[in-house]
Design a protein around this motif. Structure first.
Motif, PDB file in Angstrom:
ATOM      1  N   GLY A 196       0.809  -1.218   0.000  1.00 33.00           N
ATOM      2  CA  GLY A 196       0.000   0.000   0.000  1.00 33.00           C
ATOM      3  C   GLY A 196       0.839   1.263   0.000  1.00 33.00           C
ATOM      4  O   GLY A 196       0.510   2.244  -0.672  1.00 33.00           O
ATOM      5  N   ASP A 197       1.932   1.245   0.741  1.00 31.84           N
ATOM      6  CA  ASP A 197       2.800   2.435   0.804  1.00 31.84           C
ATOM      7  C   ASP A 197       3.495   2.663  -0.546  1.00 31.84           C
ATOM      8  O   ASP A 197       3.481   3.774  -1.079  1.00 31.84           O
ATOM      9  N   ALA A 198       4.090   1.614  -1.097  1.00 31.17           N
ATOM     10  CA  ALA A 198       4.808   1.754  -2.361  1.00 31.17           C
ATOM     11  C   ALA A 198       3.868   2.205  -3.488  1.00 31.17           C
ATOM     12  O   ALA A 198       4.179   3.120  -4.253  1.00 31.17           O
ATOM     13  N   LEU A 255      10.862   4.304  -5.185  1.00 31.77           N
ATOM     14  CA  LEU A 255      10.050   4.669  -4.022  1.00 31.77           C
ATOM     15  C   LEU A 255       9.874   3.487  -3.069  1.00 31.77           C
ATOM     16  O   LEU A 255       9.437   2.408  -3.499  1.00 31.77           O
ATOM     17  N   ASP A 256      10.193   3.718  -1.799  1.00 31.55           N
ATOM     18  CA  ASP A 256       9.972   2.713  -0.752  1.00 31.55           C
ATOM     19  C   ASP A 256      10.865   1.484  -0.937  1.00 31.55           C
ATOM     20  O   ASP A 256      10.561   0.417  -0.421  1.00 31.55           O
ATOM     21  N   CYS A 257      11.961   1.648  -1.671  1.00 33.76           N
ATOM     22  CA  CYS A 257      12.888   0.533  -1.951  1.00 33.76           C
ATOM     23  C   CYS A 257      14.096   0.618  -1.020  1.00 33.76           C
ATOM     24  O   CYS A 257      14.865   1.576  -1.107  1.00 33.76           O
ATOM     25  N   ASP A 261      12.962   7.009   0.403  1.00 31.10           N
ATOM     26  CA  ASP A 261      12.606   5.846   1.213  1.00 31.10           C
ATOM     27  C   ASP A 261      12.668   6.154   2.714  1.00 31.10           C
ATOM     28  O   ASP A 261      13.199   7.185   3.134  1.00 31.10           O
ATOM     29  N   HIS A 262      12.140   5.214   3.508  1.00 35.15           N
ATOM     30  CA  HIS A 262      12.150   5.376   4.969  1.00 35.15           C
ATOM     31  C   HIS A 262      12.690   4.148   5.696  1.00 35.15           C
ATOM     32  O   HIS A 262      12.604   4.083   6.935  1.00 35.15           O
ATOM     33  N   HIS A 263      13.203   3.144   4.983  1.00 34.87           N
ATOM     34  CA  HIS A 263      13.720   1.935   5.640  1.00 34.87           C
ATOM     35  C   HIS A 263      15.075   2.198   6.308  1.00 34.87           C
ATOM     36  O   HIS A 263      15.967   2.767   5.690  1.00 34.87           O
ATOM     37  N   THR A 264      15.229   1.722   7.536  1.00 40.00           N
ATOM     38  CA  THR A 264      16.499   1.922   8.252  1.00 40.00           C
ATOM     39  C   THR A 264      17.647   1.175   7.552  1.00 40.00           C
ATOM     40  O   THR A 264      18.799   1.538   7.699  1.00 40.00           O
ATOM     41  N   ALA A 305       5.991   6.228   6.790  1.00 38.37           N
ATOM     42  CA  ALA A 305       5.731   5.667   5.458  1.00 38.37           C
ATOM     43  C   ALA A 305       6.413   6.539   4.414  1.00 38.37           C
ATOM     44  O   ALA A 305       6.644   7.736   4.653  1.00 38.37           O
ATOM     45  N   THR A 306       6.716   5.958   3.270  1.00 39.39           N
ATOM     46  CA  THR A 306       7.217   6.768   2.161  1.00 39.39           C
ATOM     47  C   THR A 306       6.142   7.793   1.773  1.00 39.39           C
ATOM     48  O   THR A 306       6.453   8.889   1.320  1.00 39.39           O
ATOM     49  N   GLY A 307       4.892   7.438   2.012  1.00 36.70           N
ATOM     50  CA  GLY A 307       3.788   8.372   1.748  1.00 36.70           C
ATOM     51  C   GLY A 307       3.963   9.710   2.455  1.00 36.70           C
ATOM     52  O   GLY A 307       3.575  10.756   1.919  1.00 36.70           O
ATOM     53  N   THR A 340      -1.646   2.006   5.722  1.00 37.78           N
ATOM     54  CA  THR A 340      -1.203   0.605   5.627  1.00 37.78           C
ATOM     55  C   THR A 340       0.142   0.411   6.318  1.00 37.78           C
ATOM     56  O   THR A 340       0.327  -0.566   7.039  1.00 37.78           O
ATOM     57  N   ASP A 341       1.088   1.344   6.140  1.00 36.66           N
ATOM     58  CA  ASP A 341       2.409   1.156   6.755  1.00 36.66           C
ATOM     59  C   ASP A 341       2.388   1.344   8.274  1.00 36.66           C
ATOM     60  O   ASP A 341       3.329   0.940   8.959  1.00 36.66           O
ATOM     61  N   THR A 342       1.344   1.972   8.783  1.00 42.86           N
ATOM     62  CA  THR A 342       1.247   2.136  10.241  1.00 42.86           C
ATOM     63  C   THR A 342       0.232   1.160  10.836  1.00 42.86           C
ATOM     64  O   THR A 342      -0.074   1.250  12.039  1.00 42.86           O
TER      65      THR A 342
HETATM   66 MN   LIG Z   1       6.983   1.743   3.342  1.00 43.20          MN
END
Ligand SMILES: [Mn+2]
Length: 321
Positions: free
Chosen positions: A25-27, A86-88, A111-114, A131-133, A161-163
């Protein structure tokens, strides 16, 4: 850095937006929202996908800008002025679109991934964003645009969705502030929530039953493992997306700290989803298998057998709880 991205966008006419493989959903929400805005400002924009949009997101606005990417089909292999991942979390999440990404005149990673590996020429990674959103919302505002109802719906789906419906630990005051702006555009929150969280296919209900049957607890109930063989999934005639969210059944069991769902793919590879509740950093475990994610939600794919994966992973998890 967001201003750098805005500058890249301004300089570009043709833009490819690339959400991660098995787009969630985020991507998807982030990609479609950005596509609507960029198209509205006169850009030629395409959201290139590895797979069909999952049923649950199939009526999102902006899907007319998306298409299935086929590596060997010439119409997709043009050189874009700008490619945006995005979101990768890493380049592997671009799957077959990596060449297209690398051959674009400019590229950027939002992106937002650690565990993000900063694989692009331009990287904007904000790990405080739920979220990337949220990042795309900031970008759109930075571009001087205001999200309309369609854009707001895509971004709201990305963030909710990401939360997990604003329930996970990544949810911040900013998450709620942005969501408030989006909802004020006229989003039907109850309708979106039912669509993305509650409504299930019959195939998914059968798969939930099978997953629960496979559930095992270890280390005095602190570790919960579930596994689904490809043979079983074939027999139940379920779709890949049917397993989304099933891991939460294991994670939510009282006393469980870490949950894992092992899913055997048609290729024989095993896809592993990991979740934790309060102290185990599952992104570090996933990274040790060349996967990635967040502290509380991560995953990886391995070529080992289902049984081998289970034994090896269990040994790792025992050391963590
Ligand atoms: Mn995400």
């Amino acid at each position: 850095m967001l201003d750098v991205i805005v500058d890249l966008i301004n300089k570009s006419e043709t833009i490819a937006i690339l959400p991660h493989v098995s787009a969630d959903g985020d991507a998807l929400g982030s990609s479609l929202a950005l596509a609507i805005v960029l198209s509205g400002s006169g850009k030629k924009v395409k959201v290139l996908l590895e797979e069909e949009i999952p049923q649950v997101y199939s009526d999102l606005p902006g899907r007319e800008f998306s298409c299935l990417y086929r590596k060997n089909d010439e119409q997709y292999n043009k050189k874009y002025d700008l490619a945006l991942a995005l979101d990768c979390g890493d380049a592997a999440r671009l799957a077959s679109r990596i060449e297209l990404f690398n051959t674009a005149t400019r590229n950027a990673n939002l992106d937002h991934h650690t565990t993000n590996t900063e694989f692009a020429v331009n990287n904007y990674v904000d790990t405080s964003s739920a979220a990337t959103g949220e990042i795309i919302y900031d970008l759109i505002v930075r571009m001087g645009a205001k999200p309309d109802k369609d854009v707001a719906l895509c971004l709201y789906v990305a963030i909710t969705t990401d939360t997990g419906g604003f329930r996970y630990s990544n949810t911040t005051a900013d998450t709620h502030r942005i969501a408030a702006e989006l909802v004020s555009e006229g989003i039907d929150v109850a309708k979106v929530s039912r669509r993305v969280f509650d409504r299930v296919s019959y195939g998914k209900v059968k798969l939930i039953g099978a997953a629960i049957n496979s559930l095992e607890l270890f280390e005095e109930g602190k570790i919960a493992l579930m596994s689904l063989s490809s043979e079983l999934m074939k027999k139940l005639e379920t779709k890949d997306e049917d397993s989304d969210g099933i891991i939460n059944i294991a994670r939510n069991i009282s006393g469980v700290e870490v949950a894992a769902l092992l899913k055997q793919l048609d290729s024989g590879e095993v896809k592993v989803n990991l979740r934790s509740n309060s102290y185990v950093d599952v992104s570090a475990i996933a990274a040790s298998y060349s996967g990635g994610g967040h502290e509380r939600a991560a995953g990886f794919t391995t070529t080992a057998t289902l049984e081998q994966t289970k034994n090896e992973l269990l040994a790792d998890l025992v050391g963590e709880v």
